[in-house]
Design an enzyme around this catalytic site. Structure first.
Site, mmCIF file in Angstrom:
data_model
loop_
_atom_site.group_PDB
_atom_site.id
_atom_site.type_symbol
_atom_site.label_atom_id
_atom_site.label_comp_id
_atom_site.label_asym_id
_atom_site.label_seq_id
_atom_site.Cartn_x
_atom_site.Cartn_y
_atom_site.Cartn_z
ATOM 1 N N ASP A 74 -5.989 1.986 -3.450
ATOM 2 C CA ASP A 74 -7.247 1.797 -2.737
ATOM 3 C C ASP A 74 -7.588 3.031 -1.896
ATOM 4 O OD1 ASP A 74 -5.363 1.464 -0.728
ATOM 5 O OD2 ASP A 74 -6.129 -0.462 -0.030
ATOM 6 N N SER B 224 0.805 -1.211 0.000
ATOM 7 C CA SER B 224 0.000 0.000 0.000
ATOM 8 C C SER B 224 0.844 1.269 0.000
ATOM 9 C CB SER B 224 -0.948 -0.038 1.210
ATOM 10 O OG SER B 224 -1.896 0.986 1.150
ATOM 11 N N ASP C 234 -2.484 6.137 -3.398
ATOM 12 C CA ASP C 234 -1.356 5.471 -2.752
ATOM 13 C C ASP C 234 -0.845 4.363 -3.659
ATOM 14 O OD1 ASP C 234 -3.508 3.774 -2.449
ATOM 15 O OD2 ASP C 234 -3.005 3.160 -0.415
ATOM 16 N N ASP D 11 -1.204 1.131 -4.031
ATOM 17 C CA ASP D 11 -2.092 0.156 -4.675
ATOM 18 C C ASP D 11 -3.438 0.750 -5.043
ATOM 19 O OD1 ASP D 11 -2.949 0.383 -2.024
ATOM 20 O OD2 ASP D 11 -3.542 -1.728 -1.873
#
Length: 454
Positions: free
Chosen positions: A246, A102, A242, A244
């Site tokens: 999400d 992340s 960010d 990834d």
């Protein structure tokens, strides 16, 4: 939380806390576990990854483990966590795996597991997986001959996800100048593709990943660059993701940051006005700003508070059929459209509000004023004993009484570190410091304090 899997998967420094052997074992277990449910065909597990150099190593190790247990591994390659979730549930995969840490620096990595409907894997199955990792791996059978699984390139899955995203808005983004900070991460290709397809004049920064620059001075954790870019190029809005994708934070036309609380307020208020906010309720965590709750009260919107972590937000939303929920960090869930936080969906929803109202983001955000907040991490000898200490509890009660309805204090355990988090919100930063220091002083007097971390 288990030994390896926390609230957001198995995460740690690549090659140290999380190794290729760990990834192979995870794949071995998942391939075996889901293969037992198939008698006439093979189990199917889909894998996505972010742009970290180690993600390629873990992808290969996971695929080797999965196929060695007789299941098939489908590779989405570099994509977002929400893409894996969407493809898992819409393409009837047994489970999904995302390789990402992340917002962490590039040298960390993680393995996130999703069930067959794209939700976070339940704790019981993750506990069984942990027992396998620490146990005797020889008890799982190896696939042989024609039973060995296949590794399948599934690049087309990303295109299906892009198609889904572009189907969501009811209006074109034509004439809007939109900036995207892709954090040199998972959204570096998908972000532009989506906004270009929706008609926006798209400006993209930090879309040149090299394996080690993910989240480095960019993205939602370092949004200063996007603020400057929006002002310099006179953009209507900017979105920062960010690693990834999400999470999403926004920047208005003046270069001011909108965190997750402000984004949730804008969207919840807009949906309420159109009768599209089930039960007239927004789901937050206990870390949402006091100012958000004041604004929601004024707007006549109810709210729930959960423990910190998007999985707790989603569980509350699912149980009560709520539509919008999330965290101050920008991890926001629109449950009608996704089973996890999706930064691109968040950006699309915010764009939809701007277009529907024909108002700039600065005006839409004016209804909520964030209270100053001070948060300190305090290392103690025992988290539970400190929380139960009479002197510490008395200090919290005194702070709460003194602030009344003009602020609040919060003392909670960290889920990832051996620390307590002491937070205060009030009318001024000085008042916040005063209340936080009062609670820390009580910890010191009680003998539990080790250090206040910087």
């Amino acid at each position: 939380m288990g030994k390896y899997f926390g609230t957001d998967g198995f995460r740690g420094k690549a090659g140290v806390d999380l190794t290729a052997e760990h990834a192979f074992q995870v794949g071995r277990f998942l391939g075996w576990y889901y293969s037992r449910k198939h008698t006439e065909d093979s189990a199917r597990i889909v894998i996505g990854k972010d742009t970290r150099r180690s993600s390629y190593m873990f992808e290969n190790a996971l695929a080797a483990g999965i196929t060695s247990s007789g299941a098939d591994a489908y590779l989405l390659h570099v994509t977002t966590t929400p893409c894996v979730s969407y493809i898992t549930r819409t393409e009837n995969f047994d489970c999904g795996v995302m390789i990402s840490a992340s917002h962490n620096p590039f040298y960390d990595n993680g393995i996130k597991l999703m069930n067959g409907v794209g939700e976070k894997m339940d704790d019981a199955l993750q506990a069984e997986l942990e027992a396998f990792i620490d146990g005797d791996p020889a008890y799982l059978p190896w696939a042989t001959e024609g039973k060995v699984g296949k590794t399948i390139d599934f690049y087309s899955g990303r295109n299906r996800y892009i198609g889904y995203l572009t189907s969501l808005p009811s209006r074109s983004f034509e004439k809007h100048k939109v900036g995207l900070d892709c954090a040199n991460g998972s959204s570096w290709m998908i972000g532009r593709a989506v906004f270009d397809a929706l008609g926006a004049k798209t400006y993209v920064i930090n879309d040149q990943p090299d394996g080690v620059n993910i989240n480095t001075d960019c993205g939602s954790t370092h949004i200063e660059g996007l603020q400057l870019y929006v002002r310099e190029h006179h953009l209507d809005v900017g979105f920062a993701f960010d690693g990834d994708a999400d999470r999403c934070l926004a920047v208005d036309e003046r270069g001011q940051v909108l965190n997750g609380d402000k984004i949730m307020y804008i969207c919840a208020k807009h949906f309420k006005e159109r009768g599209q906010l089930p039960s007239n309720t927004l789901v937050t965590t206990v870390m949402s700003n006091f100012g958000l709750y004041k604004a929601l009260d004024k707007a006549g919107i109810r709210y729930e508070k959960t423990a910190v972590g998007d999985r707790y937000v989603y569980e509350n939303m699912k149980e009560n059929d709520f539509m919008i929920g999330g965290e101050q960090s920008g991890h926001i869930i629109f449950r009608k459209y996704a089973h996890t936080g999706d930064g691109l969906i968040t950006a699309i929803m915010l764009m939809q509000v701007m277009i529907d109202t024909q108002l700039p983001l600065s005006v839409l955000a004016a209804g909520v004023t964030m209270y100053p907040q001070v948060l300190k991490n305090v290392r103690v000898d025992d988290k539970d004993l400190t929380l139960a200490d009479a002197a510490v509890q008395a200090a919290v009660d005194e702070c709460t009484a003194e602030l009344g309805d003009s602020g609040r204090v919060l003392l909670r355990k960290s889920g990832t570190e051996p620390v307590l988090r002491v937070m205060a919100e009030a009318g001024t930063a000085e008042e916040c410091e005063k209340q936080v220091d009062r609670i820390i002083a009580a910890m010191e007097k009680s003998g539990h304090l080790i250090e206040v971390k910087k």
